[in-house]
Design a protein around this motif. Sequence first.
Motif, PDB file in Angstrom:
ATOM      1  N   ILE A  42      37.112  50.749  46.137  1.00 28.95           N
ATOM      2  CA  ILE A  42      37.703  49.580  46.781  1.00 28.95           C
ATOM      3  C   ILE A  42      37.407  48.370  45.897  1.00 28.95           C
ATOM      4  N   ILE A  43      38.459  47.644  45.523  1.00 30.38           N
ATOM      5  CA  ILE A  43      38.299  46.505  44.623  1.00 30.38           C
ATOM      6  C   ILE A  43      38.826  45.249  45.307  1.00 30.38           C
ATOM      7  N   SER A  44      38.227  44.119  44.949  1.00 31.92           N
ATOM      8  CA  SER A  44      38.695  42.853  45.523  1.00 31.92           C
ATOM      9  C   SER A  44      37.971  41.698  44.875  1.00 31.92           C
ATOM     10  N   HIS A  45      38.465  40.511  45.140  1.00 29.90           N
ATOM     11  CA  HIS A  45      37.739  39.277  44.852  1.00 29.90           C
ATOM     12  C   HIS A  45      36.608  39.148  45.879  1.00 29.90           C
ATOM     13  N   PRO A  46      35.499  38.483  45.535  1.00 31.53           N
ATOM     14  CA  PRO A  46      34.431  38.295  46.529  1.00 31.53           C
ATOM     15  C   PRO A  46      34.956  37.655  47.814  1.00 31.53           C
ATOM     16  N   ASP A  47      34.445  38.129  48.929  1.00 26.77           N
ATOM     17  CA  ASP A  47      34.750  37.593  50.262  1.00 26.77           C
ATOM     18  C   ASP A  47      36.141  37.939  50.778  1.00 26.77           C
ATOM     19  N   ALA A  48      36.841  38.845  50.106  1.00 28.08           N
ATOM     20  CA  ALA A  48      38.153  39.259  50.619  1.00 28.08           C
ATOM     21  C   ALA A  48      38.010  40.267  51.758  1.00 28.08           C
ATOM     22  N   GLY A  49      36.806  40.860  51.893  1.00 26.91           N
ATOM     23  CA  GLY A  49      36.573  41.792  52.988  1.00 26.91           C
ATOM     24  C   GLY A  49      36.350  43.219  52.553  1.00 26.91           C
ATOM     25  N   LYS A  50      36.017  43.413  51.289  1.00 32.33           N
ATOM     26  CA  LYS A  50      35.861  44.768  50.744  1.00 32.33           C
ATOM     27  C   LYS A  50      34.756  45.548  51.442  1.00 32.33           C
ATOM     28  N   THR A  51      33.583  44.970  51.543  1.00 36.83           N
ATOM     29  CA  THR A  51      32.459  45.700  52.139  1.00 36.83           C
ATOM     30  C   THR A  51      32.676  45.910  53.633  1.00 36.83           C
ATOM     31  N   THR A  52      33.290  44.940  54.301  1.00 36.42           N
ATOM     32  CA  THR A  52      33.603  45.116  55.722  1.00 36.42           C
ATOM     33  C   THR A  52      34.582  46.268  55.909  1.00 36.42           C
ATOM     34  N   LEU A  53      35.598  46.346  55.060  1.00 40.01           N
ATOM     35  CA  LEU A  53      36.552  47.453  55.145  1.00 40.01           C
ATOM     36  C   LEU A  53      35.850  48.785  54.909  1.00 40.01           C
ATOM     37  N   THR A  54      34.932  48.804  53.942  1.00 41.18           N
ATOM     38  CA  THR A  54      34.182  50.031  53.664  1.00 41.18           C
ATOM     39  C   THR A  54      33.464  50.517  54.911  1.00 41.18           C
ATOM     40  N   GLU A  55      32.800  49.609  55.596  1.00 45.05           N
ATOM     41  CA  GLU A  55      32.070  49.984  56.808  1.00 45.05           C
ATOM     42  C   GLU A  55      32.998  50.556  57.876  1.00 45.05           C
TER      43      GLU A  55
END
Length: 536
Positions: free
Chosen positions: A15-28
């Motif tokens: 999963i790739i993104s700019h910081p704060d786009a929601g990458k880690t939240t989506l992962t969870e």
Amino acid sequence: MPHEAQIARRRSFAIISHPDAGKTTLTEKLLLYGGAVALAGSVTARKNQRATTSDWMELEKQRGISVSSTVLQFEYKDSVVNLLDTPGHKDFSEDTYRVLTAVDAAIMVVDAGKGIEAQTRKLFEVCRRRGVPIFTFMNKLDRPAREPLTLLDELETVLGIGACAINWPLGLGQQFRGVYDRRKKDVHLFERTVHGAYRAPEKVGGLDDDFVAQHTVPEALEQAKMELEMLDGAGHAYDRTKIDRGELTPVFFGSASNNFGVQMLLDGFLELAPPPEARMAADGRVIEPTAEGFSGFVFKIQANMDPRHRDRMSFVRIVSGKFERDMQVTHTRTGKLVRLANSQKLFAQDRETVNEAYAGDVVGIVGNHGFGIGDTLATDPKLKFDEIPRFAPEVFAYLHNPSTAHYKRFRDGLEQLLSEGVVQQFIQPHAGQRVPLLGAVGPLQFEVVQFRLESEYNAQSRLENAPYTVLRWVRTKDGGAIEDFDIPSGVATAQDSEERWVVFFSDQWAINYFERRNPNAELSEIPWDEVEKAKI
């Protein structure tokens, strides 16, 4: 289950993104659907909140950011999912680039309120160069967002990739009520609850269904119908071949934090994403995932994941064959036979012994301190993969040990952390003091090293910024000695971890001046032996 069927079940993605786009939240939230976690953690750094599963390092929990890539493996329906969570911060882009060598697809998370941002563009270009299929998740639709047609247009104009909307939002911001599945022609309605959001329990029909009309904002529903008509007439049609070639990105809309559209993304991705594909070996051979012989490459090394044991884990992406615990393979860089005994499946910091794995899987091998990033492990001793890119560091600093009494802790801890390959060390043979000179892609990497030295090894350190901004690998045109160069003031020479000579400069003017005074010198942004390999 037959070998081929096992491989067909695998899906490996980042999963790739700019910081704060929601990458880690989506992962969870993806892990929730995989039954891998019982309660998704919040990424925001608050003392009373549960830490996110993918952010296992203490610094990540304190700062609320991802600074280390993590492997998360779980089963969902008929698929075995290898999800590689990557740091979004630009200072850790080298770690992310390496992870992208180990995946077969990527999910790009875009903040629908901000559109395509700088780091997203950089990571997209890496995926494009590698031919990695990209799936897009337009996130945060429950907040003020750009019009969805504008977001699709931006994918084409900014990134140069066609966009095919798989679902479509019904409203934006406070009017967001769900998404319409364009392939199945039905609506998924959601409502907010204290613990997030869930799909409405009633049977939901198409856009003209009375139930849908009652549970959406009339203006937003009519707007969505008009936009969908435009897409049907002028939008990009679904084309599996173009998706596999990275020319077309399937687009999903939703909100990770409120769980809008996440399951549709996961189901759609696992259906449309490719299974493990063939890889090119250094000698030009094409290695199919169904080939009998085992092969894989080390794309990441993580030191001290278990502080109790001071361990070292090598992450291996399996390219072909079947992995079996205790199997013997050749470490092709050294030619040595090694036994892969302590093999583990990863779920962030939690581990589980793995007895067998297949192409597409990522296996963690504990121990084996001779492994390095980019190394190939194979039953064929002549096989080698050149998958891992190298980057010249852009920031430099000296790392001092302020306590001679704790020198051993400092030395051993730094050696372990350097083995991860994210921060590089350079030796200046003629320096009066052997203070480590470190180089990294971004300054936050130094902060991580210092934090981990103290928290994991109980060793303090002091950082002194070095006056350099550019590094070049150097050689002579006639095979002469590097020591014979005329070194101007403000320029320094050193050797990297493989004893290859480098030169440090303060700016471009210093490079030009050095070249004028040393016409026998050749400079390169990557090591010269890798330049020669690329010519073969």
